[in-house]
Design a protein around this motif. Structure first.
Motif, PDB file in Angstrom:
ATOM      1  N   ASP A 172     -38.045 -25.738 -13.554  1.00  0.00           N
ATOM      2  CA  ASP A 172     -37.764 -25.865 -14.988  1.00  0.00           C
ATOM      3  C   ASP A 172     -36.922 -27.090 -15.311  1.00  0.00           C
ATOM      4  OD1 ASP A 172     -38.985 -23.280 -15.757  1.00  0.00           O
ATOM      5  OD2 ASP A 172     -37.382 -22.454 -14.511  1.00  0.00           O
ATOM      6  N   LYS A 173     -35.974 -27.397 -14.430  1.00  0.00           N
ATOM      7  CA  LYS A 173     -35.050 -28.492 -14.715  1.00  0.00           C
ATOM      8  C   LYS A 173     -34.748 -29.268 -13.434  1.00  0.00           C
ATOM      9  CE  LYS A 173     -32.728 -25.772 -18.303  1.00  0.00           C
ATOM     10  NZ  LYS A 173     -33.519 -26.300 -19.416  1.00  0.00           N
ATOM     11  N   ILE A 174     -34.732 -30.590 -13.580  1.00  0.00           N
ATOM     12  CA  ILE A 174     -34.264 -31.465 -12.503  1.00  0.00           C
ATOM     13  C   ILE A 174     -33.022 -32.171 -13.024  1.00  0.00           C
ATOM     14  CG2 ILE A 174     -34.804 -33.410 -10.996  1.00  0.00           C
ATOM     15  CD1 ILE A 174     -37.763 -32.765 -11.407  1.00  0.00           C
ATOM     16  N   MET A 175     -31.944 -32.088 -12.277  1.00  0.00           N
ATOM     17  CA  MET A 175     -30.677 -32.671 -12.708  1.00  0.00           C
ATOM     18  C   MET A 175     -30.216 -33.673 -11.648  1.00  0.00           C
ATOM     19  SD  MET A 175     -28.860 -29.347 -14.349  1.00  0.00           S
ATOM     20  CE  MET A 175     -29.678 -28.472 -15.698  1.00  0.00           C
ATOM     21  N   ILE A 176     -30.150 -34.937 -12.051  1.00  0.00           N
ATOM     22  CA  ILE A 176     -29.799 -36.015 -11.128  1.00  0.00           C
ATOM     23  C   ILE A 176     -28.450 -36.596 -11.520  1.00  0.00           C
ATOM     24  CG2 ILE A 176     -30.480 -38.268 -10.215  1.00  0.00           C
ATOM     25  CD1 ILE A 176     -33.362 -37.532 -10.672  1.00  0.00           C
ATOM     26  N   PHE A 177     -27.511 -36.588 -10.585  1.00  0.00           N
ATOM     27  CA  PHE A 177     -26.166 -37.131 -10.797  1.00  0.00           C
ATOM     28  C   PHE A 177     -26.124 -38.518 -10.152  1.00  0.00           C
ATOM     29  CE2 PHE A 177     -25.867 -32.608 -11.132  1.00  0.00           C
ATOM     30  CZ  PHE A 177     -24.943 -32.387 -12.140  1.00  0.00           C
ATOM     31  N   THR A 178     -25.982 -39.572 -10.981  1.00  0.00           N
ATOM     32  CA  THR A 178     -26.224 -40.919 -10.497  1.00  0.00           C
ATOM     33  C   THR A 178     -25.503 -41.966 -11.347  1.00  0.00           C
ATOM     34  OG1 THR A 178     -28.015 -42.534 -10.142  1.00  0.00           O
ATOM     35  CG2 THR A 178     -28.319 -40.967 -11.928  1.00  0.00           C
ATOM     36  N   ASP A 179     -25.475 -43.209 -10.866  1.00  0.00           N
ATOM     37  CA  ASP A 179     -24.993 -44.322 -11.692  1.00  0.00           C
ATOM     38  C   ASP A 179     -26.163 -45.000 -12.411  1.00  0.00           C
ATOM     39  OD1 ASP A 179     -26.232 -45.720  -9.653  1.00  0.00           O
ATOM     40  OD2 ASP A 179     -24.448 -46.798  -8.998  1.00  0.00           O
ATOM     41  N   MET A 180     -27.344 -44.398 -12.346  1.00  0.00           N
ATOM     42  CA  MET A 180     -28.538 -44.796 -13.100  1.00  0.00           C
ATOM     43  C   MET A 180     -29.226 -46.045 -12.552  1.00  0.00           C
ATOM     44  SD  MET A 180     -28.575 -42.483 -15.598  1.00  0.00           S
ATOM     45  CE  MET A 180     -29.333 -43.035 -17.123  1.00  0.00           C
ATOM     46  N   GLN A 181     -28.801 -46.547 -11.411  1.00  0.00           N
ATOM     47  CA  GLN A 181     -29.408 -47.764 -10.860  1.00  0.00           C
ATOM     48  C   GLN A 181     -30.518 -47.403  -9.860  1.00  0.00           C
ATOM     49  OE1 GLN A 181     -28.353 -50.666 -12.382  1.00  0.00           O
ATOM     50  NE2 GLN A 181     -27.308 -49.064 -13.549  1.00  0.00           N
TER      51      GLN A 181
END
Length: 506
Positions: A418-427
């Motif tokens: 249902d959900k993918i949650m990515i913790f990142t600096d977006m690079q």
């Protein structure tokens, strides 16, 4: 101001710091991400001066009312202190409207030392070379600071009356606050004459003890132990002070009565809620104790785990049975300390927030990515120990930023979540040169799982997204506090971060 603006309102042609295609954020969303991730210290891809320059540019691109509300949001919900003051000063420089800045400044100042901190930044921001660097103070800032002066008593002023670049007396002479009564005027006179009574604090008590001479080391150790016990048992230490001094307390070998009280305080639901501690503060305390050779250390570590579990209890935004993938970026750019004095890195914050979220889900896949994506199963409890386990294993996945592999793995295994949650600096990018991207793979995944949503938790605020936030149920949430999950809840209710901020009353 919403995320879902028409495409004509936003340019999407850019690349990230790794040279991979990326999308520019809307002005409100970019400012939100920049502010909520601002330590105002050097970062991997940007230094402090660059970040200040960028904040000034973004403030000019946004409505003054939104900037003011964002400042309050950062102070009250993200528990940030410096960047809200920066926003107030920069807003005063750029905006000559009504009393918006005055009202904002009065609301932002929560501690007496924030009066002088704001003025110190005002001096820096105006780059004045003459002797009187603080003259010609903005009238709106002056009014807001004048209101703040009337909010504090002698103890609060004396506690923060320090030998800094801008002293409390300097602020008084510059702001000229109007006393609300005779007692307040008498207090202002004391500030002007440097006659504030030295306050009783745990710091002053320990400092006085440190200045005393003892005949033997044993007598000194006994005196220090007695002082810690007195401070603990008399309730003279606040939550943050207790959290920061756990190592000192254990090394002093305080009584079991005192140690029990410390542990009860750490795990008290009301105390945790009232402390407004950022989640990584608990991790810092945990790490301070990890290698300490004291027999009662485990008791304190358990109390810290209980405190974190309490802080996660009210996280909203999804049903516990929602199928969730939680992925933490542990690439090289994430292994940068959030400030010069901190041992906490960006990827520690990502891991910490990821474990908070995992504790609230019954159906979760968690892991880390760099060169590869690796699933690591850990229990939902003992979140601080889980972060340390992830931290210990980060070298197993390498140091690139191949976040696309998280989605590719789900496609390859035909697994619906249902959900993918990515913790990142977006690079995010593809170091394997396979031609695959997270944007392209997400489009494919949406055809298999049309109800799925992708949440990008931005921990650095560089102003870009690896996916288009205008389509395909892709959302951005930024910040280091557990309060970021309030934005997750707002998204589930059909709102977004910018709309949530715009609801704040000035």
């Amino acid at each position: 101001m919403k995320f879902n603006l028409r495409r004509s309102k936003i340019s999407t042609n850019t690349v990230n710091y790794e040279g991979a295609p990326a999308f520019v954020l809307t002005a409100p969303l970019e400012l939100y991400a920049a502010v909520t991730t601002a330590s105002l210290n050097d970062q991997y891809y940007a230094d402090t001066n660059d970040r200040i320059t960028r904040l000034r540019m973004l403030i000019a691109q946004n409505d003054p009312s939104f900037v003011a509300k964002l400042s309050l949001y950062a102070r009250e919900q993200m528990h940030l202190r410096s960047v809200p003051l920066v926003l107030a000063v920069e807003l005063a420089k750029q905006y000559n409207g009504n009393n918006l800045v005055g009202k904002l400044t009065a609301k932002l100042i929560r501690r007496a030392d924030e009066i002088t901190e704001l003025l110190a930044y005002y001096e820096l921001a105006n780059e004045r070379k003459e002797l009187k660097k603080l003259n010609r103070l903005s009238k709106q800032l002056q009014k807001g600071l004048g209101d703040a002066f009337n909010r504090f008593d002698e103890y609060q002023f004396a506690k923060y009356d320090r030998e800094t670049g801008v002293k409390l007396k300097d602020a008084l002479f510059l702001v000229h606050p109007k006393a609300k009564n005779e007692a307040q005027q008498a207090l202002f006179d004391k500030i002007a004459k440097d006659q504030l009574k030295v306050p009783y604090t745990w710091e002053t008590e320990l400092s006085l003890l440190g200045q005393q001479k003892f005949e033997t080391d044993e007598l000194k150790e006994a005196a220090i132990k007695a002082k810690w016990e007195e401070l603990i048992l008399s309730n003279k230490m606040g939550y943050m002070a207790t959290l920061r001094n756990l190592r000192n307390i254990l090394e002093a070998d305080v009584s079991m009565e005192a140690l029990n009280k410390v542990c009860e305080y750490l795990g008290n639901e009301k105390a945790v809620a009232g402390s407004r501690q950022l989640p990584f503060r608990f991790l810092s305390a945990y790490r301070e104790l990890k290698n300490l050779r004291k027999g009662r250390k485990s008791k304190v570590l358990e109390a810290l785990e209980k405190a974190v579990l309490i802080s996660a209890a009210n996280i909203a935004g999804f049903d516990k049975d929602t199928r969730v993938v939680i992925a933490a970026d542990v690439s090289g750019s994430m292994q940068k300390a959030i400030s010069a004095k901190s041992k906490v890195q960006f990827y520690d914050i990502g891991l910490m927030l990821a474990m908070l979220l995992q504790s609230r889900s019954n159906n979760v896949i968690s892991g880390i990515f760099g060169d590869i994506w690796k699933v690591i199963n850990v229990p939902r409890t003992n979140m601080l120990a889980n972060v340390e386990e992830f931290h210990r294993r980060e070298g197993e996945v390498g140091y690139s930023t191949n976040g696309y592999l998280v989605v590719k793995d789900l496609l390859d295994r035909n697994q619906i979540v249902d959900k993918i949650m990515i913790f990142t600096d977006m690079q995010l990018w593809n170091s394997n040169d396979t031609g695959e991207s997270i944007a392209g793979l997400w489009k494919k995944y949406k055809s298999n799982a049309p109800q799925a949503k992708l949440y990008l938790f931005d921990l650095a605020g560089y102003g870009q997204s690896p996916l288009n936030l205008l389509q395909d149920d892709v959302y951005l949430i930024a910040g280091w506090s557990d309060k970021v999950f309030n934005v997750l809840y707002a998204l589930e209710k059909g709102s977004d971060a910018v709309e949530l901020i715009n609801q704040i009353a000035l």
